[in-house]
Write an enzyme that holds these catalytic residues in place. Structure first.
Site, PDB file in Angstrom:
ATOM      1  N   GLU A  48       0.410  -1.188  -0.125  1.00  0.00           N
ATOM      2  CA  GLU A  48      -0.071  -0.029  -0.039  1.00  0.00           C
ATOM      3  C   GLU A  48       1.027   0.829   0.152  1.00  0.00           C
ATOM      4  O   GLU A  48       2.033   1.277   0.879  1.00  0.00           O
ATOM      5  CB  GLU A  48      -0.686  -0.317   1.748  1.00  0.00           C
ATOM      6  N   ARG A 273       5.418 -13.513   9.528  1.00  0.00           N
ATOM      7  CA  ARG A 273       6.200 -11.731   8.788  1.00  0.00           C
ATOM      8  C   ARG A 273       7.766 -11.694   9.531  1.00  0.00           C
ATOM      9  O   ARG A 273       8.492 -12.688  11.026  1.00  0.00           O
ATOM     10  CB  ARG A 273       5.608 -11.686   9.964  1.00  0.00           C
ATOM     11  N   LYS A 283       4.414   0.635   9.205  1.00  0.00           N
ATOM     12  CA  LYS A 283       4.506   2.251   8.138  1.00  0.00           C
ATOM     13  C   LYS A 283       3.720   3.121   8.561  1.00  0.00           C
ATOM     14  O   LYS A 283       4.925   3.901   8.984  1.00  0.00           O
ATOM     15  CB  LYS A 283       3.468   2.025   6.997  1.00  0.00           C
TER      16      LYS A 283
HETATM   17  P1  ATP Z   1       2.869  -2.136   7.456  1.00  0.00           P
HETATM   18  O1  ATP Z   1       1.899  -2.467   8.664  1.00  0.00           O
HETATM   19  O2  ATP Z   1       4.080  -1.903   7.761  1.00  0.00           O
HETATM   20  O3  ATP Z   1       1.772  -1.355   6.877  1.00  0.00           O
HETATM   21  P2  ATP Z   1       1.610  -3.946   5.753  1.00  0.00           P
HETATM   22  O4  ATP Z   1       1.434  -5.330   5.480  1.00  0.00           O
HETATM   23  O5  ATP Z   1       0.334  -2.977   5.856  1.00  0.00           O
HETATM   24  O6  ATP Z   1       3.150  -3.740   6.365  1.00  0.00           O
HETATM   25  P3  ATP Z   1       2.273  -3.370   2.993  1.00  0.00           P
HETATM   26  O7  ATP Z   1       2.309  -2.881   2.291  1.00  0.00           O
HETATM   27  O8  ATP Z   1       0.465  -4.557   2.972  1.00  0.00           O
HETATM   28  O9  ATP Z   1       2.047  -3.114   4.683  1.00  0.00           O
HETATM   29  O10 ATP Z   1       2.650  -4.808   2.058  1.00  0.00           O
HETATM   30  C1  ATP Z   1       2.867  -5.196   0.976  1.00  0.00           C
HETATM   31  C2  ATP Z   1       3.874  -6.630   1.427  1.00  0.00           C
HETATM   32  O11 ATP Z   1       4.619  -7.507   2.187  1.00  0.00           O
HETATM   33  C3  ATP Z   1       2.044  -7.535   2.559  1.00  0.00           C
HETATM   34  O12 ATP Z   1       2.116  -8.687   1.131  1.00  0.00           O
HETATM   35  C4  ATP Z   1       2.960  -7.712   3.199  1.00  0.00           C
HETATM   36  O13 ATP Z   1       2.040  -8.979   3.947  1.00  0.00           O
HETATM   37  C5  ATP Z   1       4.371  -7.709   3.170  1.00  0.00           C
HETATM   38  N1  ATP Z   1       5.216  -7.426   4.468  1.00  0.00           N
HETATM   39  C6  ATP Z   1       4.455  -6.846   5.062  1.00  0.00           C
HETATM   40  N2  ATP Z   1       5.419  -6.471   6.272  1.00  0.00           N
HETATM   41  C7  ATP Z   1       5.783  -7.298   6.796  1.00  0.00           C
HETATM   42  C8  ATP Z   1       6.763  -7.760   6.954  1.00  0.00           C
HETATM   43  N3  ATP Z   1       7.469  -7.881   8.423  1.00  0.00           N
HETATM   44  N4  ATP Z   1       7.221  -9.767   6.841  1.00  0.00           N
HETATM   45  C9  ATP Z   1       7.544 -10.286   5.479  1.00  0.00           C
HETATM   46  N5  ATP Z   1       6.158  -9.108   5.062  1.00  0.00           N
HETATM   47  C10 ATP Z   1       5.734  -7.959   5.260  1.00  0.00           C
HETATM   48 MG    MG Z   2      -0.982  -1.912   6.048  1.00  0.00          MG
END
Ligand code: ATP
Ligand code: MG
Length: 570
Positions: A48, A273, A283
């Site tokens: 995102e 994760r 983020k």
């Molecule tokens: P954040 O909470 O940091 O915003 P998110 O999962 O909301 O993380 P996205 O931008 O939706 O962030 O993530 C893009 C991809 O990266 C998704 O498939 C997510 O599962 C993966 N991802 C995000 N954080 C991690 C992590 N700590 N370890 C492994 N994969 C991750």
């Molecule tokens: Mg997110």
């Protein structure tokens, strides 16, 4: 077969297949290809654009792009931009830069928002099938009637609306006739399901907010749980790889694909994760650090963002070997930051040229060295790699050493310089301290030493031995420089309930001033060096100018951390 391994004193479960060559996702992919279930693997990395990528994303990037590469497949970079309030083009651009920096090229570049019309039509289809309805309840009412793990949910009064009424209301939602939160579109599944995700989840919400891509075109936006499976299906994704917290959403994912009658059927698989010790990883919290001015932007070298790690000096190769070492674990678990440092050290050790820099300088005058004499001394560029050759460093009567390498009253076993003691100057001569010069306040400001011309490095001198070797920089050619020394951003573990400023490690950044040698006169930004006896440093890309050189500590030379052998599988 499930194995457990001890990592950093923690038990981590690792999935390993019987042949021992694959992780469980690779195993599924290879099986799907073998059975002809899938002709070509298509994965996607779907961030995102609401912030910069962090090291956790690197894991997802390596899994998605890595698997597609290994199986001759394709990977899309897709911006999951369904929440206009938080998204921005700045993030869209930064994310592309970071993925490319890690060495990956996407096959397709897509935006979820490009599919808004198709998503809307699929939602209309659901309504026509009696599988979705418009609900007038408030967010609070929706929450209260959803039930809990032990309590069933309650059907909404609006659940029995006619198809025509729903079609009409949904269209009015789209036309902008209702305010934010006044109505939602919900899937009609089962309010008694033990899986809370299936209790008539919200599919669309109203938000009168301009979107970074579609502007004012839409005022209703699809929810992640509805949008994501459709995006995957539209793009022909075969294996939709996501993190474990989406496991309970898998039945909803499959429901959306099925009920929306998507011609292509993707499948979701989950992996653990990545969480790192002593840092913030989401983020949302990283953005708070930036917005509250607690760090110097998203690329502050203390940040676990990819742009921060890059500015700090970590190489893509070290991030790759770190992520590979972690493997595609099925369970998450916290990984020690020192493991990342270990991989950086391993990588930089082989490629970073060695040099001498003095961070907290103390002047030394070698009283018996001829005043106008200058010597060029040989120094190996990298003892780990003879092909990098040697370079020359200038030596003359006045040099800088580290303040730390001198003590007027040394404790036992201190083998560096003190009055009457002799040490080796790296690549040069033995010197002996004879006199200490102090200022009015009693601070040591200069040492007066003598050298022994017989003791030149490489001359084969065996007359006597000294216990300490210290580094130095020649005063005549020394160039002033700034050194930024880093420690973990947080003093302890992240705690959601405490204000961020209280969690910040006050020693996370220390700025020091000193000297580099003339060999670094023309350094370029992002070049990496080993300052011997200190650690690996990167030329800061943001604040280095021709006249002011800034070096970021990437990692110090030693760590108390011991990696376990043999390493765990990918
Ligand atoms: P954040 O909470 O940091 O915003 P998110 O999962 O909301 O993380 P996205 O931008 O939706 O962030 O993530 C893009 C991809 O990266 C998704 O498939 C997510 O599962 C993966 N991802 C995000 N954080 C991690 C992590 N700590 N370890 C492994 N994969 C991750
Ligand atoms: Mg997110």
């Amino acid at each position: 077969m499930e194995l457990t391994t001890l990592r950093n004193g923690r038990k981590v479960e690792i999935m390993e297949n019987i042949s021992g060559s694959n992780d469980f996702i690779r195993e599924i992919v290879s099986e799907d290809l073998k059975t002809g279930h899938v002709k070509q693997v298509v994965t996607r990395f779907p961030p995102e654009p609401n912030g910069y990528l962090h090291i956790g994303h690197a894991k997802s990037i390596f899994i998605n792009f890595g698997i597609a590469q290994e199986f001759a497949g394709k990977t899309n970079l897709r911006f999951d931009d369904t929440n206009p309030l938080k998204e921005d083009n700045e993030y869209v651009n930064a994310i592309q830069e970071d993925v490319a920096w890690l060495g990956f090229h996407w096959d397709g570049l897509y935006f979820a928002s490009d599919y808004f019309e198709e998503m809307f039509q699929r939602a209309v289809l659901l309504i026509k099938k009696g599988k979705a309805y418009v609900d007038d309840q408030t967010a609070e009412e929706l929450r209260l009637t959803r039930g809990t793990l032990t309590e069933q949910g309650q059907d909404s009064l609006y659940r029995t609306r006619t198809i025509d009424e729903n079609l009409d209301l949904f269209d009015h939602m789209r036309q902008g006739e209702f305010g934010d939160g006044e109505r939602v579109l919900r899937a009609k599944i089962d309010m008694t399901s033990p899986n809370l995700n299936l209790r008539d989840p919200v599919l669309y919400r109203i938000s009168h907010a301009p979107h970074h891509n579609t502007g004012d075109k839409w005022c209703i936006y699809p929810m992640y749980a509805f949008a994501h499976p459709l995006e995957d299906a539209i793009e022909g994704v075969t294996h939709s790889l996501c993190t474990l917290e989406f496991k309970d959403q898998r039945p909803l994912y499959d429901w959306v694909i099925r009920e929306c009658e998507m011609p292509h059927v993707p499948h979701q698989y989950e992996f653990g994760r990545l969480n790192l010790s002593n840092t913030v990883m989401s983020k949302r919290n990283l953005k708070k650090l930036v917005d509250e001015g607690l760090v110097d932007g998203w690329d502050d070298p203390r940040m676990p963002t990819l742009s921060g790690l890059r500015r700090r000096g970590f190489t893509p190769e070290s991030i790759r070997s770190f992520v590979e070492e972690l493997g595609v674990t099925v369970t998450g678990g916290e990984v020690d930051y020192k493991l990342l440092e270990y991989h950086a050290r391993q990588d930089l050790n082989l490629r970073a040229p060695r040099t001498m820099a003095v961070i907290r300088p103390l002047k030394v005058v070698i009283t018996n060295y001829p005043e106008n004499q200058v010597e060029m001394l040989d120094m190996e560029v990298n003892p780990e790699d003879a092909s990098m050759g040697t370079k020359q460093v200038q030596f003359s009567r006045e040099i800088y050493i580290e303040q730390e390498d001198f003590m007027e009253v040394p404790p036992p076993k201190y083998h560096r310089l003190y009055p009457g003691n002799e040490v080796r100057l790296k690549n040069a001569y033995f010197i002996k301290c004879n006199e200490v010069v102090k200022d009015n306040q009693g601070n040591v400001v200069e040492l007066r030493c003598t050298y022994d011309s017989e003791t030149k490095s490489g001359s084969g001198f065996t007359g006597r031995k000294v216990k300490g070797t210290i580094h130095w920089v020649d005063c005549k050619t020394a160039i002033p420089a700034e050194f930024r020394l880093y420690e973990p951003l947080l003093a302890g573990e992240f705690d959601e309930n405490k204000p961020l400023e209280q969690l910040i490690n006050p020693d996370s950044l220390k700025v020091e001033y000193g000297y580099i040698g003339a060999d670094l006169k023309n350094v370029k930004i992002q070049e990496k060096y080993q300052f011997i006896r200190h650690g690996f440093f990167n030329v800061d890309p943001k604040e280095t100018t021709t006249d002011h050189k800034v070096f970021n500590l990437i990692v110090s030379l030693k760590s108390s951390f011991k990696i376990e052998q043999p390493s765990a599988k990918r």
